[in-house]
Scaffold this active site. Structure first.
Site, PDB file in Angstrom:
ATOM      1  CB  CYS A 283      -7.544  -8.922  -1.138  1.00 53.83           C
ATOM      2  SG  CYS A 283      -8.081  -9.421   0.401  1.00 53.83           S
ATOM      3  CB  CYS A 284      -2.210  -9.369  -0.980  1.00 52.84           C
ATOM      4  SG  CYS A 284      -2.427 -11.066  -0.942  1.00 52.84           S
TER       5      CYS A 284
ATOM      6  CB  CYS B 243       0.952 -12.047  -0.254  1.00 50.50           C
ATOM      7  SG  CYS B 243       2.174 -12.133   0.900  1.00 50.50           S
TER       8      CYS B 243
ATOM      9  CB  CYS C 249      -5.753 -17.205  -0.401  1.00 50.56           C
ATOM     10  SG  CYS C 249      -6.858 -15.880  -0.528  1.00 50.56           S
TER      11      CYS C 249
ATOM     12  CB  CYS D 181      -5.685 -15.655   3.842  1.00 48.89           C
ATOM     13  SG  CYS D 181      -5.047 -13.980   4.363  1.00 48.89           S
TER      14      CYS D 181
HETATM   15  S1  SF4 Z   1      -4.137 -14.117   0.948  1.00 49.15           S
HETATM   16 FE1  SF4 Z   1      -6.438 -13.845   0.144  1.00 49.15          FE
HETATM   17  S2  SF4 Z   1      -7.706 -13.461   1.954  1.00 49.15           S
HETATM   18 FE2  SF4 Z   1      -5.326 -12.989   2.252  1.00 49.15          FE
HETATM   19  S3  SF4 Z   1      -4.930 -10.702   2.041  1.00 49.15           S
HETATM   20 FE3  SF4 Z   1      -4.127 -12.099   0.262  1.00 49.15          FE
HETATM   21  S4  SF4 Z   1      -6.172 -12.214  -1.232  1.00 49.15           S
HETATM   22 FE4  SF4 Z   1      -6.931 -11.565   0.944  1.00 49.15          FE
END
Ligand code: SF4
Length: 240
Positions: free
Chosen positions: A119-120, A232, A206, A203
């Site tokens: 996701c990151c 991240c 998170c 985010c």
């Molecule tokens: S911080 Fe969380 S929602 Fe944002 S990109 Fe990374 S995993 Fe995805």
């Protein structure tokens, strides 16, 4: 396109004794092919304030991952109004986000480290890499005391992960107290979540508040446990 050698970095870096000197040198040498990447954290407030004192047409990049807090959008508007700047908002590839959540779920990051890293990658690392591709340098708010991974950071670095462009870290030697003293002395706007125990801005699903005495990045991905990393992927060149 301009690329610095390590010898040039080693020659210039010792002359940049303050954040303002680092920014004045970097903007003087590289504008408009240099941009500040901002998540609207406390360090970003400080650097945007310093940059706007040098010139008003600075370039500011921010990533809209699609999962930010409402307060972050409000903070962008506050900074734009206060300093007469405009954020260049970078978005993830819509098809990649769609394919990812349709395959793994809307809150996939809670399910596994693999999902969170994916996701990151889709929402942050890849879009930033695309945004930096046309630049000669980027400016970050990293400080060496924030994480173990950042201890080796210095004011100027060659960013091998992003095409060998220059990475400028003007606050690298500042402490958290230095940042907050500067904010208060200069009446600089700061993200409202920082008054609610947040130590970094990320985010919404998170990132959470950190109890008094907690680490700078303890509010990130807390369900994964562990310590030290909490990155991240945007700043992974210091040993993560
Ligand atoms: S911080 Fe969380 S929602 Fe944002 S990109 Fe990374 S995993 Fe995805």
């Amino acid at each position: 396109m301009r690329r610095f050698t390590q010898a040039e970095v080693d020659e210039v870096a010792p002359r940049l004794r303050t954040p303002q000197e680092a920014l004045a040198w970097a903007l003087g040498e590289l504008h408009p092919r240099i941009a500040k990447a901002s998540s609207l954290g406390a360090e970003d407030s400080v650097i945007i304030h310093m940059m706007a004192a040098i010139r008003r047409d600075v370039r500011l990049i921010t990533l809209d991952t699609g999962r930010l807090n409402e307060e972050t959008y409000a903070m962008m508007a506050t900074m734009e109004k206060r300093y007469g700047v405009r954020f260049e908002v970078v978005y993830p590839d819509a098809r990649e986000v769609s394919d990812m959540v349709n395959a793994r779920g809307i809150n996939l990051f809670y399910e596994s480290v693999e999902n969170r890293v994916m996701c990151c990658g889709v929402r942050k690392v890849d879009p930033l890499r695309r945004a930096l591709a046309g630049l000669d340098a980027w400016i970050t708010g990293i400080r060496s005391e924030q994480t173990e991974n950042r201890r080796g950071a210095s004011v100027l670095e060659i960013d091998a992960r992003n095409g060998g462009i220059l990475k400028v870290n003007p606050l690298v030697s500042w402490t958290r107290d230095d940042v907050w003293s500067f904010i208060r002395e200069n009446g600089i706007p700061y993200h409202p979540l920082l008054d609610r125990g947040y130590r970094s801005i990320g985010c919404e699903p998170c990132t959470r508040a950190v109890p008094e005495g907690g680490g700078e990045r303890d509010g990130r991905w807390w369900w994964e446990g562990g310590a030290g990393g909490k990155e991240c992927g945007l700043h992974m060149e210091h040993g993560a």
